[in-house]
Design an enzyme around this catalytic site. Structure first.
Site, PDB file in Angstrom:
ATOM      1  N   ASP A   1       0.827  -1.198   0.000  1.00  0.00           N
ATOM      2  CA  ASP A   1       0.000   0.000   0.000  1.00  0.00           C
ATOM      3  C   ASP A   1       0.865   1.253   0.000  1.00  0.00           C
ATOM      4  O   ASP A   1       2.076   1.216   0.259  1.00  0.00           O
ATOM      5  CB  ASP A   1      -1.042   0.005   1.120  1.00  0.00           C
ATOM      6  CG  ASP A   1      -0.458   0.186   2.514  1.00  0.00           C
ATOM      7  OD1 ASP A   1       0.700   0.599   2.631  1.00  0.00           O
ATOM      8  OD2 ASP A   1      -1.169  -0.068   3.483  1.00  0.00           O
ATOM      9  N   ILE A   2       0.230   2.369  -0.324  1.00  0.00           N
ATOM     10  CA  ILE A   2       0.918   3.655  -0.432  1.00  0.00           C
ATOM     11  C   ILE A   2       1.220   4.179   0.966  1.00  0.00           C
ATOM     12  O   ILE A   2       0.347   4.206   1.833  1.00  0.00           O
ATOM     13  CB  ILE A   2       0.056   4.663  -1.208  1.00  0.00           C
ATOM     14  CG1 ILE A   2      -0.238   4.144  -2.615  1.00  0.00           C
ATOM     15  CG2 ILE A   2       0.739   6.028  -1.267  1.00  0.00           C
ATOM     16  CD1 ILE A   2      -1.241   4.985  -3.380  1.00  0.00           C
TER      17      ILE A   2
ATOM     18  N   GLU B   1      -6.108   2.062   0.035  1.00  0.00           N
ATOM     19  CA  GLU B   1      -4.834   2.248  -0.655  1.00  0.00           C
ATOM     20  C   GLU B   1      -4.031   0.960  -0.678  1.00  0.00           C
ATOM     21  O   GLU B   1      -2.829   0.972  -0.936  1.00  0.00           O
ATOM     22  CB  GLU B   1      -4.018   3.372   0.010  1.00  0.00           C
ATOM     23  CG  GLU B   1      -3.440   3.039   1.368  1.00  0.00           C
ATOM     24  CD  GLU B   1      -4.389   3.254   2.532  1.00  0.00           C
ATOM     25  OE1 GLU B   1      -3.888   3.374   3.672  1.00  0.00           O
ATOM     26  OE2 GLU B   1      -5.613   3.297   2.324  1.00  0.00           O
TER      27      GLU B   1
END
Length: 245
Positions: free
Chosen positions: A41-42, A84
């Site tokens: 994920d970011i 995300e």
């Protein structure tokens, strides 16, 4: 297609990932092939949303999805499974090769800033990697271990790759070494050395067990597959409030 596709990125959604991932798992079992899972994920995505608005957050998600999609094989399964958070199933890929793929993706994200209001903004991502084992009963079991590794990479400082510690460890020189049976995993010296090599030594064993139990349950809910083994009771569903963003 709408039912199994994420409308923003065009990737598979959670439902599509569960369906196609279960098929890939069954195929890997029948053919006795490798299969690995990357969870990613970011980093600090909430900051992007809060500071630059949801439009910038959407741009970041689409930018990230394009990076993850580039160079993927036809049999690879890529999905946006959370806000995300993304998952990548790699049929026929062992843990070492999957970790190399995750390392390359991390480098690519780190070197590919997004454009926000006419300015370049750096973006990084964290990754967790796991591979199929003899004890697995469905795709969920692999996803859980990859999710745990992702959690460790976030706790260790973000913008890094961590790998499952149940079967193999990465030595300080970057090589991969199998963990011998009966070594007491996940609390053996070999496992702790592997975690130090990936920057995760700060986690205490007791805290790690508690967090893993929580994430095991929540991840099991998010990725149901067939057959579905029973999971521990007392499931918590608010793990994102405790996980670094």
């Amino acid at each position: 297609q709408i039912a199994v596709r994420d409308q923003l990125t065009g990737l598979l959604n959670r439902r599509g990932f569960s369906e196609q991932g279960a098929q890939a798992y069954a195929t890997a079992r029948r053919a006795n092939r490798h299969m690995s899972v990357i969870m990613t994920d970011i980093d600090r995505f909430k900051f992007i949303n809060d500071e630059h608005g949801h439009a910038a957050g959407d741009d970041a998600l689409c930018h990230f999805a394009r990076i993850l999609s580039a160079g993927r094989r036809a049999e690879d399964i890529l999905a946006r499974v959370g806000g995300e958070e993304f998952a990548l199933v790699l049929p026929g890929t062992d843990l070492e090769s999957a970790t190399k793929i995750a390392d390359d993706l991390r480098d690519l994200v780190d070197s590919s800033p997004i454009r926000v209001e006419g300015h370049s903004m750096p973006m990084t991502a964290s990754f967790g990697v796991a591979t199929i084992s003899k004890k697995d009963t469905c795709l969920t079991d692999i996803v859980v271990r990859a999710d745990r590794a992702l959690y460790r990479s976030k706790r260790a400082g973000r913008n890094r790759v961590d790998l499952e510690s149940s079967q193999i460890m990465r030595a300080p020189d970057g090589t991969f070494k199998p963990i011998e049976a009966g070594s007491g995993i996940p609390n053996s010296r070999a496992d702790r050395a592997g975690r130090r090599a990936t920057g995760s030594a700060a986690l205490s064993r007791s805290a790690a067990r508690s967090r893993c139990a929580c994430r095991y349950s929540t991840t099991a809910i998010r990725f149901r597959c067939n057959p579905w083994p029973p999971r521990p009771s007392g499931i918590q569903t608010d793990y994102r409030a405790r996980r670094p963003c």
